[in-house]
Design a protein around this motif. Structure first.
Motif: not given
Lengths: 122, 110
Positions: A37, A47, A59, A62, A99, A103-109
């Motif tokens: 980040v 990000w 990932y 852009d 992280n 799963y990818w949708g569960d962001n815990r940085f």
């Protein structure tokens, strides 16, 4: 203690390249995705890129797609960010973070490193 | 460019309650959990809330999160002077196949 430490920042000219590294310790590195980040001076968090536990999935935002490449070496507990074709607007503090999401949708940085400054200027 | 919208600032006196909103869309908050990060001055961010309303160990229960539809909120109860910081929401965006952060909210304790 779980820790991540970034290195490799510095001053680079527009169009140049830089490779950032992040050394992790205190946890089973290969068990977690890792994320970069960045934060431009005086601006918010953005990000940049994430890589899966074994490096099979990556990932990118852009804004860096096609110019930056994330990679990892689980044997050395390190994650790297190769930055090519750098632009002035890439100037930022770059943070590495574990992280912990399942799963990818569960962001815990977290935790985050102290960051490394990348300055792109002529 | 941030996809999640937060108010730029919020302020309250010590002991009071502050609520920070985070507005997104069906591709991010509407379909994925929200996390919140606190960034104290001149320090790296730290995870404050994950899975929309869960606190990591070590985070005081004065911090609470919620989500409804395409919006989320962070509430700081019993505001303290050392709560002065920038706060960011974040979520995975299915359309972008990446994470998005909020625009950030600066909390000031009056």
């Amino acid at each position: 203690e779980i820790q991540v430490v970034e290195s490799g920042g510095g001053l680079v000219q527009p169009g140049g390249s830089l490779r950032l590294s992040c050394a992790a310790s205190g946890f089973t590195f290969g068990g977690y995705a890792m994320t970069w980040v960045r934060q431009a001076p005086g601006k918010g968090l953005e990000w940049v890129s994430s890589i899966s536990r074994f490096g099979g999935d990556a990932y990118y935002a852009d804004s860096v797609k096609g110019r930056f490449t994330i990679s990892r070496d689980n044997s050395k507990s390190t994650v790297s960010l190769q930055m090519n074709s750098l632009r002035v607007d890439d100037t930022a503090v770059y943070y590495c973070a574990k992280n912990s999401g399942s799963y990818w949708g569960d962001n815990r940085f977290g935790p985050w490193g102290q960051g490394t400054l990348v300055a792109v200027s002529s | 460019q941030s996809v999640l919208t937060q108010p730029p600032s919020a302020s309250e006196t010590p002991g009071q309650r502050v609520t920070i909103s985070c507005s997104g869309s069906t591709s991010n908050i509407g379909n994925n959990p929200v996390s919140w990060y606190q960034q104290l001055p001149e320090t790296a961010p730290r995870l404050l809330i994950y899975n929309s309303n869960q606190r990591p160990s070590g985070v005081p229960d004065r911090f609470s999160g919620s989500k409804s539809g395409t919006s989320a909120s962070l509430v700081i109860s019993g505001l303290q002077s050392d709560d002065e910081a920038d706060f960011y929401c974040a979520a995975w965006d299915d359309g972008l196949s990446g994470y998005v952060f909020g625009t950030g909210t600066t909390v000031t304790v009056l």
